[in-house]
Write an enzyme that holds these catalytic residues in place. Sequence first.
Site, PDB file in Angstrom:
ATOM      1  N   LYS A 196       0.819  -1.219   0.000  1.00 42.68           N
ATOM      2  CA  LYS A 196       0.000   0.000   0.000  1.00 42.68           C
ATOM      3  C   LYS A 196       0.856   1.273   0.000  1.00 42.68           C
ATOM      4  O   LYS A 196       2.072   1.215   0.241  1.00 42.68           O
ATOM      5  CB  LYS A 196      -0.935  -0.043   1.220  1.00 42.68           C
ATOM      6  N   PHE A 217     -15.931   3.321   6.799  1.00 45.75           N
ATOM      7  CA  PHE A 217     -14.540   3.671   6.495  1.00 45.75           C
ATOM      8  C   PHE A 217     -14.243   3.682   5.000  1.00 45.75           C
ATOM      9  O   PHE A 217     -13.103   3.919   4.589  1.00 45.75           O
ATOM     10  CB  PHE A 217     -13.573   2.710   7.215  1.00 45.75           C
ATOM     11  N   HIS A 223      -2.184  -5.339   1.488  1.00 40.37           N
ATOM     12  CA  HIS A 223      -3.469  -6.019   1.285  1.00 40.37           C
ATOM     13  C   HIS A 223      -3.178  -7.446   0.864  1.00 40.37           C
ATOM     14  O   HIS A 223      -2.206  -7.693   0.144  1.00 40.37           O
ATOM     15  CB  HIS A 223      -4.274  -5.344   0.159  1.00 40.37           C
ATOM     16  N   ASN A 271      -2.038   0.502   6.630  1.00 38.32           N
ATOM     17  CA  ASN A 271      -1.615  -0.784   7.199  1.00 38.32           C
ATOM     18  C   ASN A 271      -0.770  -1.644   6.267  1.00 38.32           C
ATOM     19  O   ASN A 271      -0.758  -2.870   6.356  1.00 38.32           O
ATOM     20  CB  ASN A 271      -2.810  -1.542   7.800  1.00 38.32           C
ATOM     21  N   GLU A 312      -9.681 -10.742  -7.540  1.00 39.31           N
ATOM     22  CA  GLU A 312      -8.688  -9.668  -7.388  1.00 39.31           C
ATOM     23  C   GLU A 312      -7.516  -9.833  -8.358  1.00 39.31           C
ATOM     24  O   GLU A 312      -7.009  -8.845  -8.895  1.00 39.31           O
ATOM     25  CB  GLU A 312      -8.194  -9.641  -5.935  1.00 39.31           C
ATOM     26  N   TYR A 333     -12.371  -2.352  -3.889  1.00 33.20           N
ATOM     27  CA  TYR A 333     -12.907  -2.522  -2.536  1.00 33.20           C
ATOM     28  C   TYR A 333     -14.440  -2.448  -2.507  1.00 33.20           C
ATOM     29  O   TYR A 333     -15.020  -2.103  -1.468  1.00 33.20           O
ATOM     30  CB  TYR A 333     -12.298  -1.480  -1.599  1.00 33.20           C
ATOM     31  N   ARG A 354      -1.875 -14.104   4.423  1.00 31.54           N
ATOM     32  CA  ARG A 354      -2.605 -13.439   5.511  1.00 31.54           C
ATOM     33  C   ARG A 354      -1.854 -13.589   6.843  1.00 31.54           C
ATOM     34  O   ARG A 354      -1.841 -12.676   7.665  1.00 31.54           O
ATOM     35  CB  ARG A 354      -4.030 -14.010   5.638  1.00 31.54           C
ATOM     36  N   THR A 374      -5.506  -6.792  10.704  1.00 29.77           N
ATOM     37  CA  THR A 374      -5.820  -5.531  10.006  1.00 29.77           C
ATOM     38  C   THR A 374      -5.332  -4.313  10.785  1.00 29.77           C
ATOM     39  O   THR A 374      -4.743  -3.392  10.215  1.00 29.77           O
ATOM     40  CB  THR A 374      -7.361  -5.422   9.815  1.00 29.77           C
ATOM     41  N   ARG A 390       2.493  -6.187   9.152  1.00 28.79           N
ATOM     42  CA  ARG A 390       1.780  -5.033   9.703  1.00 28.79           C
ATOM     43  C   ARG A 390       2.350  -4.614  11.056  1.00 28.79           C
ATOM     44  O   ARG A 390       2.439  -3.413  11.350  1.00 28.79           O
ATOM     45  CB  ARG A 390       0.276  -5.319   9.769  1.00 28.79           C
TER      46      ARG A 390
END
Length: 141
Positions: free
Chosen positions: A11, A59, A117, A114, A128, A51, A87, A93, A104
């Site tokens: 990100k 948010f 993704h 964060n 995706e 998203y 993950r 998150t 993270r």
Amino acid sequence: MATERTLSIIKPDAVAKNVIGEIITRFEKAELKVVAAKMVHLSQEQAEGFYAEHKERPFFGDLVSFMTSGPVVVQVLEGDNAIAKNRELMGATNPKEADAGTIRADFASSIDANAVHGSDSPESAEREVSYFFGADEICPR
Ligand code: RTP
Ligand code: MG
């Protein structure tokens, strides 16, 4: 264990911190292979579409404005159990809740900024990956 593909995004906050390489090293050390990669500054439309599942969440506006605030690195990772493995490497998150040693915990600054993704299921991985890459842009190794 099944070989899977998952979509990863480094990100804007992590790109700005200049830790692209450190994050990719985490993937490589966990035996995930990069089979597609590009750097892109997402448009509002691209971020909203990506998203879309969150569009009713409070948010959503902050998420889209953060994801369009600077360039990102979008990658397809391939390997055994790639979706869950990525993950795990990412951590929770909210970086305050992320286990020590996760991406993270080490690189994220807030629940918005964060760092990464990762697809959360086989169905989202398929959607995706094809959101960002055509079949001819993925290089099996
Ligand atoms: P991601 O989709 O970015 O990999 O993150 P995730 O699965 O861990 O979390 P998700 O529930 O899909 O949420 C997407 C992103 O929205 C932001 N978020 N903010 N303020 C909040 O309560 C909140 N919840 C989620 C986070 O930046 C999260 O990565
Ligand atoms: Mg998610």
